[in-house]
Design a protein around this motif. Structure first.
Motif, PDB file in Angstrom:
ATOM      1  N   ASP A  67       0.866  -1.124   0.161  1.00 59.91           N
ATOM      2  CA  ASP A  67       0.007   0.004   0.077  1.00 59.91           C
ATOM      3  C   ASP A  67       0.903   1.138  -0.034  1.00 59.91           C
ATOM      4  OD1 ASP A  67       0.906   0.436   2.581  1.00 59.91           O
ATOM      5  OD2 ASP A  67      -1.097  -0.160   3.385  1.00 59.91           O
ATOM      6  N   LEU A  68       0.290   2.409  -0.024  1.00 57.94           N
ATOM      7  CA  LEU A  68       1.082   3.762  -0.145  1.00 57.94           C
ATOM      8  C   LEU A  68       1.963   3.754   1.099  1.00 57.94           C
ATOM      9  CD1 LEU A  68      -1.689   6.262  -1.675  1.00 57.94           C
ATOM     10  CD2 LEU A  68       0.443   5.090  -2.606  1.00 57.94           C
ATOM     11  N   ALA A  69       1.674   3.127   2.053  1.00 58.01           N
ATOM     12  CA  ALA A  69       2.465   3.601   3.336  1.00 58.01           C
ATOM     13  C   ALA A  69       3.602   2.526   3.381  1.00 58.01           C
ATOM     14  CB  ALA A  69       1.494   3.249   4.726  1.00 58.01           C
ATOM     15  N   GLU A 101      -2.962   1.520  -4.017  1.00 59.73           N
ATOM     16  CA  GLU A 101      -3.443   2.708  -4.465  1.00 59.73           C
ATOM     17  C   GLU A 101      -2.376   3.458  -5.310  1.00 59.73           C
ATOM     18  OE1 GLU A 101      -5.944   5.229  -1.534  1.00 59.73           O
ATOM     19  OE2 GLU A 101      -4.593   4.233  -0.490  1.00 59.73           O
ATOM     20  N   ASN A 102      -2.843   4.092  -6.526  1.00 58.01           N
ATOM     21  CA  ASN A 102      -1.569   4.584  -7.444  1.00 58.01           C
ATOM     22  C   ASN A 102      -1.195   5.855  -6.955  1.00 58.01           C
ATOM     23  OD1 ASN A 102      -3.784   5.994  -8.135  1.00 58.01           O
ATOM     24  ND2 ASN A 102      -3.197   6.305 -10.147  1.00 58.01           N
ATOM     25  N   ARG A 103      -2.106   6.487  -5.855  1.00 55.56           N
ATOM     26  CA  ARG A 103      -1.710   7.820  -5.349  1.00 55.56           C
ATOM     27  C   ARG A 103      -2.815   8.259  -4.380  1.00 55.56           C
ATOM     28  NH1 ARG A 103      -3.045  11.034 -10.768  1.00 55.56           N
ATOM     29  NH2 ARG A 103      -1.982  12.853  -9.761  1.00 55.56           N
ATOM     30  N   PRO A 104      -2.590   9.100  -3.561  1.00 53.04           N
ATOM     31  CA  PRO A 104      -3.763   9.471  -2.557  1.00 53.04           C
ATOM     32  C   PRO A 104      -4.751  10.060  -3.227  1.00 53.04           C
ATOM     33  CG  PRO A 104      -1.707  10.466  -1.977  1.00 53.04           C
ATOM     34  CD  PRO A 104      -1.425  10.086  -3.132  1.00 53.04           C
ATOM     35  N   ALA A 105      -5.861   9.491  -2.808  1.00 52.54           N
ATOM     36  CA  ALA A 105      -7.290   9.791  -3.624  1.00 52.54           C
ATOM     37  C   ALA A 105      -7.658  11.441  -3.661  1.00 52.54           C
ATOM     38  CB  ALA A 105      -8.339   9.292  -2.846  1.00 52.54           C
ATOM     39  N   SER A 106      -6.923  12.169  -2.295  1.00 56.18           N
ATOM     40  CA  SER A 106      -7.319  13.773  -2.240  1.00 56.18           C
ATOM     41  C   SER A 106      -6.565  14.428  -3.560  1.00 56.18           C
ATOM     42  CB  SER A 106      -6.484  13.932  -0.988  1.00 56.18           C
ATOM     43  OG  SER A 106      -5.072  13.917  -1.141  1.00 56.18           O
TER      44      SER A 106
END
Ligand SMILES: Cc1cc2nc3c(=O)[nH]c(=O)nc-3n(C[C@H](O)[C@H](O)[C@H](O)COP(=O)(O)OP(=O)(O)OC[C@H]3O[C@@H](n4cnc5c(N)ncnc54)[C@H](O)[C@@H]3O)c2cc1C
Lengths: 779, 264
Positions: free
Chosen positions: A88-90, A169-174
């Protein structure tokens, strides 16, 4: 180009053999002294194994041995593991459980093998298998894809705590939310991409023989090229050197991705042959296909797309849940991402893209690659969004697509997911498909259908793939002293027609007549070391290039020999149509091949023979991009809910077409499987994890009656990243068909306000939707 | 498949004798249902008695106002029979829609009826046409033959020898094929006997049944309009993942009207 050269619709060399029953499939292989294996499979979706009592079965007539997972473990047999790693992103890695070949401790899906019985005859093994007493304690189970993300769903792997293996995720949704908020129009789609049982015509089978003297294990099995299975079995399972493991597939009756995999049964059969000292034969039946071949698709997608006032997409968010099943297949977990799904946003130029994938465990058969492997799902999602965008903006379905497709002047085009699309004429595909399907004349046809009480609809679907599979393949080309050419391949034709196409290439490149070319494939003892196999629409792209380069090497060597024979300078020797010429003298490649056997004809230090290999290695991130546009026209019988395809136009860009006859076959087959998914096929588990569609009585394969003529056309844009100019062709149909078909049915159902239905669009489902729409209106 | 002893008697009486003397015998006709059952070890008879060599059980003939179809006549023969086509076209139509060509050349009318699959086509023909099931022991009215799910009025040891169909004034069969198996999700047989109209349905219930409300309406006025308002009750109809009971109930009405509309 000659009559049999590149681009000619040459008839398939292999067909007479295959159609007259002369193929040699694994079940045709019998070895003296063989015993028969039958697997004891779990009738439970999820259960603790308290005990396995093999005594009554051992006493049965003809039984030689019965093995369980404990026997394998005691002998140090390895386990299966996915090749996929994601985090994951983390940076938290995914949970990657190992799978023992035979279940130990627990069973996690119905059909999981628990024990294997060896007996003198197939019948004895079957009878004894029924006597193996497994004491189970049933555990709560989960089959539902969307249900598995629920933290309270029964965990398939309590050691992980959750059924979600990782949230990728490819990037933060925000980062995308800001763009989405600016959109003038927003559309959402929710899709259940139905689980499929691939069902090649040939069920799985295996025959294994261990030679104790040489230590060589030989496995006969249907595969898509044995090299990867060889490596996996040798290294991961049997713990022997790869050169002591030989995998042979003479003929294989269909693969579709799932025949390329290392299944537990293959390891068990090999090990059992070593352990028992007898050759072991296992012939899986169709019921086993349903409960133990890897399944395909099974995603749930939620997607949101924002458009500006000009109908241009400004933001896209995709949330995918992938059902990986109870264990992780070799490639399964990556299908929505690097396995194919990362081709989202498809043929469209979309700058702001958020992508989230949750692979989830359930008590079901593991899922893995199936014709298209993530690309059909990805393209279907994009095309449903485009239809929704048309509805929301008031633009026509083709106009909203035209405003967003990647234009030719944007090529090469770097996608959001880091793929460099080298070429493609996406607008041209649409123009061609709409023209040949007489899109303009559709309204008149709609009115005609109305007169017979039918609702007519037309639909369009664009698609693009990233094809090519693994970045290595090696080919070998030999011209024998008798002038005949042989291609030694590690790619493996299991229906595709390589015998024909490779011979065309050899005739084209080397001038050896088509009839004088043969193909040696399907045996790790003869296939070049650097080979990987046939999957991901890669054989022409990787194998074709290997033949081209090997042929170049043959010519280069031949030129040196010819120079000596013609008493000229190497630089002055030309090669054309199989003839080396220097000045007035000339010598054929066949003559050179013969001369090449004699050291006296060869330049100093040259090895005799005309036999060259080439190992194609490419950048792992370089793919090719088959693409196209399909238009489908249907009639819906609103009283019965029956959908009938009445017209189908497929425009495909698979780059340079090596043999249109064969590529048409690929298109037809791919479309048939795509329509199968959209119209008839569905794999249903009940809440207890029991498979409700375990045979052809309940699982609907598409039949000839479901189709109209398929007009297959090419919009040929040569691929820029290989010398042959080819792109993949094997999976395109399955990528284009579901979206064009569903779009057509929704067009037909527009009068009822029905805008989306999940596949398959069976009569009951379509009628139900119409009935509900009618009663809504009445209310 | 378990080993068994195979018999091929030449006469019904011999078959009957074997049924009485063997330990756990089973008749085999086309084998289209029985063989898969044996392969899956769902049945393990000690003896198989093949009816294929009994000449009396084959063929189609006219007997006065009746058409008699031997129990061992395969579906393809019924579908292509000049006699059936010219007298009971609805029956030929029905036989021609069973399964696929291979199945139609093996499967038999006797085997199909003895098996009494709720989704089989023939039961609609037997009930709709008011046929008589002839066995080696007696005659059974078609209306009384199918008694439940895979259940018939046959007694153990009883062998179907023929089906006797009265020639009707008009008959028609329509079927909605199951998306996977091709069997009838719903099949409707409509028959104008001359003395009244019969409407028989297969696929929708545990066994074939008649829709009396439609029969009465059609006997008074033979038109699609006459049954437009008649709703078949979904209660008690079959439901599975391919078709709900409500859908089946609806389809009965649609097929019945379409069948009637086919009469010019
Ligand atoms: C792929 C497939 C598709 C099919 N599709 C359809 C379909 O669309 N519609 C449909 O209606 N059917 C369908 N069938 C069924 C088929 O048409 C046969 O009618 C059916 O399988 C049984 O007939 P059989 O002659 O093969 O009987 P068998 O399988 O030989 O026997 C069936 C049973 O009947 C008993 N039996 C046989 N003959 C007699 C007799 N004379 N007297 C007493 N008992 C007897 C046997 O003992 C056995 O128990 C399909 C079958 C298959 C395999």
């Amino acid at each position: 180009m000659g009559q049999f050269g590149i681009g000619q619709p040459v008839r398939r060399k292999e067909d007479v053999r295959l159609l007259t029953g002369k193929g040699v499939y694994t079940d045709d292989v019998n070895i003296d002294g063989q015993v028969f294996a039958v697997f004891v499979r779990s009738p439970q979706a999820h259960a603790t194994i308290n005990s396995i009592d093999i005594q009554p079965a051992l006493a049965a007539e003809g039984v030689i041995a019965i093995y369980t997972g404990d026997d394998l473990a005691a002998d140090g047999v390895g386990t299966l593991e996915t090749e996929v790693e994601m985090s994951d992103l983390a940076g938290n890695p995914m949970f990657r459980p190992k799978r023992t070949l035979l279940a130990t401790g627990k069973v996690r899906f119905l059909g999981e093998p628990v024990a294997v019985v060896l007996a003198e005859t197939q019948e004895q093994a079957r009878a004894a298998a029924e006597l193996v007493m497994v004491d189970y304690d049933q555990l709560p189970s989960i089959a539902s894809t969307s249900g598995a993300v629920d933290p309270s769903s029964p965990p398939v792997w309590p050691e992980h705590g959750s059924n979600v293996s990782v949230h990728w995720e490819n990037r933060p949704a925000s980062e995308i939310d800001v763009h989405m908020e600016r959109a003038k129009t927003r559309v959402t789609v929710d899709i259940v991409n139905n689980r499929l049982v691939p069902n090649p015509m040939e069920p799985r089978a295996a025959v294994a023989q261990f030679d104790a003297e040489t230590g060589v294990m030989t496995l006969y099995a249907p595969t898509q090229g044995g090299r990867r299975i060889q490596g996996g079995l040798a290294k991961g399972i049997l713990k022997i050197p790869a050169d002591k493991m030989r995998v042979i597939s003479q003929d294989t009756g269909g693969g579709f991705g799932i025949r390329g995999k290392l299944y537990p049964e293959l390891g068990v059969v090999c090990w059992a042959a070593r352990r028992s000292g007898r050759p072991v034969k296992w012939r899986g039946d169709r019921s086993e296909t349903f409960v133990s071949d890897y399944h395909g698709r099974d995603q749930v997608n939620h997607a949101e797309m924002g458009l500006d006032e000009n109908g241009r997409v400004v933001a896209l968010k995709v949330h995918t849940i992938l059902n990986v099943g109870a264990y992780m297949g070799e490639n399964g977990p990556r299908l929505p991402i690097s396995g194919g799904g990362r081709i989202i946003p498809g043929v469209y130029d979309i700058a702001n893209f958020y992508f989230s994938v949750k692979p989830v465990f359930t008590n079901t058969v593991p899922t893995d690659t199936y014709r298209g492997a993530g690309r059909p799902e990805a393209n279907f999602l994009m095309e449903r969004l485009m239809d929704a965008a048309a509805d929301a903006t008031g633009l026509s379905r083709d106009e909203v697509r035209r405003r967003n497709v990647i234009r030719q002047d944007q090529m090469p085009y770097m996608t959001q997911m880091g793929l460099l699309i080298d070429s493609g004429d996406f607008i041209g595909n649409m123009d061609m498909a709409m023209e040949h399907s007489d899109w303009k004349g559709f309204e008149a046809r709609r009115k005609d259908s109305e007169k017979t009480g039918k609702l007519r609809g037309i639909g369009i679907g664009n698609f693009v793939e990233a094809a090519g599979g693994r970045p290595t393949e090696e080919m070998r080309v030999r011209i024998s002293p008798d002038g005949k050419a042989t291609v030694f391949a590690g790619t493996y034709s299991h229906g595709q027609g390589h015998e024909t196409v490779y011979a065309q290439l050899i005739e084209e490149y080397l001038g050896v007549p088509f009839a004088d070319v043969s193909l040696v494939q399907g045996d790790t003892a003869t296939s070049p070391m650097g080979s990987a196999g046939t999957f991901g629409s890669r054989s022409s792209w990787m194998g074709g290039l290997g033949i081209r380069k090997s042929s170049d090497a043959v010519i280069a060597k031949g030129r040196k020999i010819a120079a000596k024979l013609l008493q000229g300078e190497e630089e002055g020797v030309t090669f054309e149509n199989g003839v080396f010429s220097a000045g007035a003298g000339s010598v054929t490649i066949q003559e050179v091949a013969k001369a090449a056997q004699e050291p006296k004809n060869l330049p100093e230090g040259m090895e005799p023979g005309l036999d060259e290999s080439f190992h194609v290695k490419r950048d792992a991130e370089l793919f090719n991009f088959p693409n196209g546009c399909h238009v489908c026209e249907v009639e819906v019988d609103p009283d019965l809910g029956i959908v009938q395809i009445v017209r189908y136009t497929a425009v495909d860009d698979c780059g340079v077409v090596l043999n249109p006859f064969i590529v048409h076959g690929q298109v037809y087959g791919g479309v048939a499987q795509g329509i199968g998914q959209a119209l008839t096929e569905n794999t249903v588990y009940d809440a207890e994890g029991q498979l409700m569609t375990g045979s052809f009585m309940d699982y609907g394969m598409p039949k000839a009656q479901h189709f109209s003529h398929i007009e297959a056309l090419f919009n040929e844009v040569p691929c820029k990243t290989n010398e042959l100019g080819v792109k993949g062709a094997g999976e395109a149909g399955a990528c284009g068909a579901p979206s064009a078909f569903v779009s057509a049915v929704m067009d037909a159902l527009k009068p009822y306000g029905i805008r989306h239905l999940d596949m398959p669009l069976t009569p009951d489902r379509v009628w139900q939707a119409i009935a509900e729409a009618k009663s809504d209106k009445a209310a | 498949m378990q080993d068994f002893t195979f018999h091929m008697p030449a006469a019904v009486a011999d078959a009957s004798g074997l049924l009485g003397s063997c330990e756990d015998p089973k008749l085999i006709a086309g084998g289209m249902t029985l063989l898969p059952t044996l392969k899956q070890r769902l049945a393990e008879p000690t003896d198989l008695i093949d009816l294929g060599a009994i000449a009396d059980l084959k063929g189609i003939r006219r007997e006065g106002e009746h058409i008699v179809v031997g129990a061992m006549t395969c579906h393809a023969d019924v579908a292509a029979s000049e006699l059936v086509l010219s007298t009971i076209p609805g029956l030929a139509m029905l036989a021609g829609q069973i399964g696929d060509p291979a199945v139609r050349h093996r499967g038999t009318i006797g085997g199909s009826c003895a098996n009494a699959d709720p989704a089989a086509d023939y039961p609609a023909g037997i009930v709709g046409l008011g046929a008589t099931v002839v066995t080696n022991q007696r005659e059974i009215a078609g209306d009384d033959f199918f008694v439940g799910l895979f259940e018939t009025a046959l007694e153990p040891g009883e062998i179907i020898t023929a089906m006797r169909f009265p020639v009707p004034k008009w008959s028609h069969y329509m079927k909605l094929r199951h998306p996977a198996s091709g069997y009838a999700v719903v099949g409707v047989m409509i028959v104008d006997t001359g003395a009244g109209v019969r409407v028989a349905v297969t696929g929708a219930g545990p066994s074939a049944f008649r829709v009396t409300a439609m029969e009465e309406a059609l006997s008074a006025d033979f038109s699609a309009k006459a049954i437009d308002a008649i709703k078949v009750d979904a209660d008690g109809l079959n439901a599975d993942m391919h078709a709900s009971a409500a859908y089946r109930a609806h389809v009965i009405g649609v097929l019945a009207k379409r069948a009637i509309a086919a009469r010019r």
